[in-house]
Design a protein around this motif. Sequence first.
Motif, PDB file in Angstrom:
ATOM      1  N   ALA A 165       0.681  -1.232  -0.003  1.00 34.79           N
ATOM      2  CA  ALA A 165       0.082   0.024   0.042  1.00 34.79           C
ATOM      3  C   ALA A 165       0.933   1.346   0.258  1.00 34.79           C
ATOM      4  N   ALA A 166       2.086   1.249   0.468  1.00 34.69           N
ATOM      5  CA  ALA A 166       3.083   2.303   0.710  1.00 34.69           C
ATOM      6  C   ALA A 166       3.517   2.744  -0.919  1.00 34.69           C
ATOM      7  N   TRP A 167       3.514   1.997  -1.730  1.00 37.94           N
ATOM      8  CA  TRP A 167       3.977   2.180  -3.263  1.00 37.94           C
ATOM      9  C   TRP A 167       3.043   2.021  -4.397  1.00 37.94           C
ATOM     10  N   CYS A 168       1.959   1.156  -4.041  1.00 37.95           N
ATOM     11  CA  CYS A 168       0.809   1.049  -5.353  1.00 37.95           C
ATOM     12  C   CYS A 168      -0.273   1.165  -4.873  1.00 37.95           C
ATOM     13  N   GLY A 169      -0.804   1.594  -3.545  1.00 36.77           N
ATOM     14  CA  GLY A 169      -2.050   1.837  -3.234  1.00 36.77           C
ATOM     15  C   GLY A 169      -2.415   3.075  -3.651  1.00 36.77           C
ATOM     16  N   HIS A 170      -3.754   3.366  -3.629  1.00 36.00           N
ATOM     17  CA  HIS A 170      -4.359   4.565  -3.968  1.00 36.00           C
ATOM     18  C   HIS A 170      -4.792   5.533  -2.661  1.00 36.00           C
ATOM     19  N   PRO A 171      -4.370   6.721  -2.687  1.00 35.13           N
ATOM     20  CA  PRO A 171      -4.654   7.537  -1.577  1.00 35.13           C
ATOM     21  C   PRO A 171      -6.170   7.938  -1.434  1.00 35.13           C
ATOM     22  N   ARG A 172      -6.752   7.997  -0.298  1.00 36.51           N
ATOM     23  CA  ARG A 172      -7.811   8.578  -0.082  1.00 36.51           C
ATOM     24  C   ARG A 172      -7.909   9.718   1.106  1.00 36.51           C
ATOM     25  N   THR A 173      -8.841  10.627   0.785  1.00 39.95           N
ATOM     26  CA  THR A 173      -8.767  11.894   1.676  1.00 39.95           C
ATOM     27  C   THR A 173     -10.136  11.774   2.735  1.00 39.95           C
ATOM     28  N   PHE A 174      -9.811  11.808   3.795  1.00 37.99           N
ATOM     29  CA  PHE A 174     -10.863  11.843   4.964  1.00 37.99           C
ATOM     30  C   PHE A 174     -10.891  13.114   5.502  1.00 37.99           C
ATOM     31  N   ARG A 175     -12.095  13.635   5.537  1.00 39.49           N
ATOM     32  CA  ARG A 175     -12.414  15.001   6.184  1.00 39.49           C
ATOM     33  C   ARG A 175     -13.031  14.760   7.637  1.00 39.49           C
ATOM     34  N   SER A 176     -12.418  15.631   8.637  1.00 40.97           N
ATOM     35  CA  SER A 176     -12.911  15.578   9.876  1.00 40.97           C
ATOM     36  C   SER A 176     -13.578  16.867  10.326  1.00 40.97           C
TER      37      SER A 176
END
Length: 292
Positions: A274-285
Amino acid sequence: MPSFQDGDADGCGDLRGVERRLDHIAALGVTAMWLSPIYASPLLDFGYDVSGHTEVGTVFGDLATFDRVVRGAHDRGLRVVLDHVPQHTSSEHPWFRDALSSRDSTHRDWYLWHDPKPDGGPPNNWASAFGGSAWTFHEPTGQYYYHAHLPEQPSLNWRNPAVRQVMFEVMRFWLDRGVDGFRVDAVASPPSALSRIGPERVPGALALLLTLKRMPMPWEATPPRAGFTPDDVEPWLPIPAWAGRFSVESQELDPRSLLFRVRELLKLRRARPAAWCGHPRTFRSAAPAVTG
């Protein structure tokens, strides 16, 4: 590269120095290495003023040494990435020297030319990324040429199919020698810099870029040259007396050193896909950010 390892005792890092340190690079746990410009150059801009796109600058070595570096890197599972500089050439490049010879020369349209304004001034108010006008007048042919950077780095005319073709051929030359990829340099323009950091910050940012210098790599704890170059050779940049405390040799003995931490982080990265081929997701708090 000039600050990595001097391999021929002239005070400047080179391809022989890279070849000597390939085991160190591989031991870091990286999978590729990026070489800053190695091309023939008058070195007014750290090699980004290229005067021979398919030649190795004599200060860095030669093609035979380059080929050995590529083979050695591949033998250790390392890819090799070169800087590619498509935006401009050196003013000493044979193409530009021919372009200066007359308005009808073969390479004239390989660069960007414009007639003066009626008052003899430059065509417009475009500024160079390094300050001052982006236009320099060539009196013998009566026109201005455009340079996004130094006057000694005339910009290429990418509207010309011949320019595109020859620059692709340059890339093919290095790919055929085993290069695995390129970092494309100098594609951003001054307007894009303006949009990123704001016009009021551009002069300061450019001054910072022009004045930043890197200390040569300290390999050994022993002064005065810390293993970068022989002790009786003057390095191209000063090596402070304290450099040995942060040398590779010193850090190899300290499990808390930055060298150890880099190796551990790279090992962790390889172990976690996940550190090199994962897809980032943004979470709003809705909660306020923690700042302390």
